[in-house]
Design a protein around this motif. Structure first.
Motif, PDB file in Angstrom:
ATOM      1  N   GLY A 170       0.825  -1.205   0.000  1.00 25.82           N
ATOM      2  CA  GLY A 170       0.000   0.000   0.000  1.00 25.82           C
ATOM      3  C   GLY A 170       0.858   1.253   0.000  1.00 25.82           C
ATOM      4  N   SER A 171       1.939   1.229   0.800  1.00 22.75           N
ATOM      5  CA  SER A 171       2.844   2.379   0.861  1.00 22.75           C
ATOM      6  C   SER A 171       3.577   2.587  -0.459  1.00 22.75           C
ATOM      7  N   VAL A 172       3.967   1.484  -1.102  1.00 26.17           N
ATOM      8  CA  VAL A 172       4.639   1.565  -2.400  1.00 26.17           C
ATOM      9  C   VAL A 172       3.712   2.176  -3.447  1.00 26.17           C
ATOM     10  N   SER A 220      12.171  -1.658  -2.038  1.00 20.56           N
ATOM     11  CA  SER A 220      11.000  -0.781  -2.064  1.00 20.56           C
ATOM     12  C   SER A 220      11.025   0.128  -3.286  1.00 20.56           C
ATOM     13  N   THR A 221      12.194   0.707  -3.578  1.00 25.39           N
ATOM     14  CA  THR A 221      12.303   1.605  -4.732  1.00 25.39           C
ATOM     15  C   THR A 221      12.114   0.837  -6.037  1.00 25.39           C
ATOM     16  N   SER A 222      12.625  -0.401  -6.085  1.00 18.89           N
ATOM     17  CA  SER A 222      12.428  -1.242  -7.274  1.00 18.89           C
ATOM     18  C   SER A 222      10.949  -1.558  -7.459  1.00 18.89           C
ATOM     19  N   TRP A 237       7.575   8.926   3.333  1.00 16.39           N
ATOM     20  CA  TRP A 237       6.954   7.622   3.103  1.00 16.39           C
ATOM     21  C   TRP A 237       7.899   6.669   2.394  1.00 16.39           C
ATOM     22  N   GLN A 238       8.778   7.175   1.523  1.00 14.67           N
ATOM     23  CA  GLN A 238       9.751   6.267   0.909  1.00 14.67           C
ATOM     24  C   GLN A 238      10.723   5.755   1.955  1.00 14.67           C
ATOM     25  N   MET A 239      10.986   6.576   2.957  1.00 15.26           N
ATOM     26  CA  MET A 239      11.847   6.149   4.060  1.00 15.26           C
ATOM     27  C   MET A 239      11.114   5.142   4.944  1.00 15.26           C
ATOM     28  N   LEU A 240       9.833   5.409   5.206  1.00 11.64           N
ATOM     29  CA  LEU A 240       9.071   4.568   6.120  1.00 11.64           C
ATOM     30  C   LEU A 240       8.573   3.277   5.486  1.00 11.64           C
ATOM     31  N   PRO A 257       8.322  -2.033   7.170  1.00 11.02           N
ATOM     32  CA  PRO A 257       7.641  -3.321   7.353  1.00 11.02           C
ATOM     33  C   PRO A 257       8.478  -4.521   6.914  1.00 11.02           C
ATOM     34  N   ILE A 258       9.166  -4.424   5.762  1.00 14.31           N
ATOM     35  CA  ILE A 258       9.943  -5.588   5.325  1.00 14.31           C
ATOM     36  C   ILE A 258      11.229  -5.728   6.134  1.00 14.31           C
ATOM     37  N   VAL A 259      11.753  -4.621   6.676  1.00 17.78           N
ATOM     38  CA  VAL A 259      12.902  -4.722   7.584  1.00 17.78           C
ATOM     39  C   VAL A 259      12.509  -5.500   8.833  1.00 17.78           C
TER      40      VAL A 259
END
Length: 491
Positions: free
Chosen positions: A100-102, A339-341, A302-305, A309-311
Motif C-alpha cells: 500500500g505504501s509503495v 522498495s524503490t524497485s 513515506w519512501q523512508m518509512l 515493514p519488510i525490515v
C-alpha cells in the motif's frame, strides 16, 4: 524516574494533536472534491463521512488500545497481527501495508506531476511518459539520499506541515464566505442525476474516505511518548475530529461552488480548480504550491518509512534476514532498494495501463485494509478470550503478556474492536471487486520469499486456517491474471 524517562514521556496534549493531524492530512485532501463527486452527491457524501467518522475513529482506537495492552510490540502495525494470528497472517498484513505504501508513492508522485502539468505542458495528461520518467528519477534520487543515511530534517517537516494546512484553511475560509451557494449545494442533493441509489453512492466513496485517513494508525506510536496517559485518548479524539472537520469542510463546500458533474470533470488537484473558480488563478496557484510542497515532503518520508515493514519482517525471520541489512550509514539499504524497485515496477504497470490517480488510490487502500481488519480481529480475540489464535510459530508468550484489564474496560475494548472489524469488512464489500482481485495478485509474489524462508528454516509452511487464506488469495490472483491477459479486467 530518570531524566531520560522524563524526556521520553514529555510530549504534551497539543503536541500529540499536532502530530496526529500532521501524519494524517496528506495529498489526498487536495483531490477530494473530484474523488467524492465522481461517485456521490452532497447527501450521500455527508452520510459517507458519518460512517467513515465512526469507523475510522474506532480503527484509531484499536491501535491505541493495542499499544496499551501490548506495549512490548513496537514493530509497527504488523506486529499486533503476527502476535495474535500467527506468522503467515502477520506476514500478509505487513506485506499488504508495505505494498500500500509503495503504491501510494506512485499516486503521490503522479498527483505532483499532474499539478505541475497545469503550468508545464510537458507533464500534462497528454504526456504520460515524461511524467513516468520524472517519477522514476525522483524515486531513485530519493533512494540515493536515503541509502546514505540522510533522513528528513525537522525543518522540512515543519515547512511541509505549514504548506498543506495554510492553503486548506485558506480554501475553507474563502469558499465559505465568498463562493458558497446554498442553491447550488442543494440542486441535486441526493445525486439523482447519477442514476445510482444513495446506498450505492455511499458505498462508492468509502475507499476515498479511508485513503485520506491513512496514517491515523500512527497515533498509537506517538501516544507512547505522552506526558500523561489521560492525554492519549483526548489527543486521538481532538486530532481525529480536527482532521474530519477539514475533510468534511473541503468536500462539502466544493458542492456549493460547482455542480456534481462539474466537480467530477476536474483534474486530480481539484481543490485548486474549485478555488480558481471562486477567486481566480492566484487561488489555484496557492493550492498547487501547497500541494507540491506537501507531496514532496510526504514522498520523502513515506519512501523512508515504507521500507520498515519488510525490515521488521526480515528481523523476525519471516523473509530472508539479509533484507534487513543495515549499511555503515545506518540505512536499511537492501529494504530501501527493494522498495524503490517495487515503486519502479508499479510506475511501469500503472502508466502502461494508463491508470488514473483514483485507481491507484483504491488499490493502495485495499492493501492498507489488511492490517486494519486483522488488528481489529486480534483485539476482538483479546477482549473475548485474553489471547489470539493458538499457533506454533508466532511466540504465544508475547501474545499473553500485558497489563490486567478490568472487566468494564475490556467490554469497551470489545465494542470498539467490533465496530472497527465490521467497518473494515464493510470497506472490502464496498470496494470494486477489480481492486480486490488485483490486490490478491499483488500479494502472491510475497509468498515466494516467505515460503523459501520457512523451508530453509525447516518450519511448517501453513496451518489449516492459513492454508484456507492462501487458497483464497491464489484463486483470486488467478482470476485477476487471466482477466488482465484477456483484457476483461483493467485498472
Amino acid at each position: 524516574m530518570t531524566s531520560s524517562q522524563n524526556k521520553s514521556h514529555s510530549v504534551s496534549l497539543w503536541t500529540l494533536v499536532a502530530l496526529i493531524i500532521g501524519s494524517t492530512v496528506g495529498a489526498g485532501i487536495f483531490s477530494l472534491p473530484q474523488n467524492i463527486s465522481s461517485v456521490a452527491g452532497p447527501g450521500a457524501m455527508l452520510i459517507g463521512w458519518l460512517v467513515a467518522g465512526v469507523g475510522m475513529l474506532s480503527v484509531a482506537f484499536v491501535f491505541q488500545i493495542l499499544a496499551y495492552r501490548k506495549p512490548h510490540l513496537d514493530s509497527g502495525v504488523y506486529s499486533y497481527v503476527r502476535a495474535g494470528l500467527g506468522d503467515f497472517i502477520g506476514f500478509t498484513s505487513g506485506w499488504g501495508y508495505w505494498l500500500g505504501s509503495v503504491m501510494a508513492q506512485v499516486g503521490y508522485a503522479t498527483l505532483f506531476f499532474n499539478t505541475i502539468g497545469h503550468y508545464l505542458p510537458l507533464f500534462d495528461a497528454d504526456h504520460q511518459w515524461p511524467s513516468a520518467i520524472a517519477v522514476s528519477l525522483l524515486s531513485w534520487g530519493i533512494f540515493a539520499v536515503l541509502a546514505r543515511g540522510v533522513q528528513q530534517a525537522a525543518f522540512m517537516n515543519l515547512v511541509t506541515t505549514i504548506a498543506k494546512i495554510v492553503p486548506i484553511l485558506a480554501f475553507i475560509v474563502l469558499v465559505a464566505f465568498i463562493g458558497f451557494s446554498w442553491d447550488k449545494f442543494t440542486l441535486d442533493f441526493w445525486g439523482q442525476n447519477s442514476n445510482a441509489s444513495v446506498f450505492e453512492q455511499v458505498q462508492g466513496i468509502m475507499l476515498f474516505t479511508v485513503w485520506v485517513f491513512i496514517g491515523v494508525e500512527g497515533a498509537s506510536v506517538y501516544s507512547k511518548q505522552a506526558a500523561k496517559r489521560t492525554d492519549v485518548g483526548r489527543a486521538t479524539v481532538i486530532g481525529f475530529f480536527s482532521v474530519l472537520a477539514l475533510l468534511v469542510s473541503v468536500s462539502t463546500l466544493s458542492f456549493g461552488v460547482m455542480t456534481k458533474e462539474e466537480l467530477a470533470a476536474l483534474p486530480d488537484n481539484s481543490m485548486a480548480s474549485v478555488l480558481t473558480e471562486v477567486v481566480g488563478p492566484w487561488g489555484g496557484a496557492l493550492i498547487s504550491i501547497g500541494l507540491c510542497l506537501s507531496v514532496l515532503g510526504a514522498y520523502v518520508s513515506w519512501q523512508m518509512l515504507c521500507a520498515e515493514p519488510i525490515v521488521m519482517m526480515a528481523i523476525d525471520g519471516l523473509i530472508p534476514r539479509r533484507i534487513g541489512t543495515i549499511n555503515v550509514a545506518g540505512a536499511p539499504w537492501v529494504a530501501q532498494l527493494i522498495s524503490t524497485s517495487a515503486i519502479q515496477i508499479f510506475i511501469v504497470v500503472f502508466y502502461v495501463n494508463e491508470a488514473s490517480y483514483a485507481a491507484m488510490v483504491q488499490l493502495a487502500t485495499i492493501m492498507y485494509l489488511l492490517p486494519y481488519i486483522f488488528s481489529s480481529l486480534y483485539l476482538l480475540l483479546l477482549a473475548i478470550r485474553g489471547k489470539g489464535v493458538t499457533h506454533p510459530h508466532a511466540g504465544t508468550r508475547f501474545d499473553l503478556s500485558g497489563p490486567d484489564i478490568p472487566r468494564r474496560e475490556n467490554r469497551r475494548h470489545f465494542g470498539i474492536a467490533l465496530v472497527a472489524f465490521v467497518y473494515s469488512l464493510w470497506l472490502i464489500y464496498a470496494a470494486d471487486p477489480v481492486y480486490i482481485l488485483f490486490g490478491a495478485l499483488a500479494v502472491v509474489p510475497g509468498l515466494i520469499p516467505y515460503v523459501l524462508t520457512r523451508l530453509s528454516r525447516r518450519e511448517k509452511l501453513f496451518n489449516r486456517f492459513e492454508w484456507s487464506i492462501v487458497i483464497v488469495v491464489l484463486v483470486a490472483a488467478i482470476i485477476a491474471a487471466v482477466g488482465l491477459a484477456q483484457g476483461s479486467l483493467e485498472l
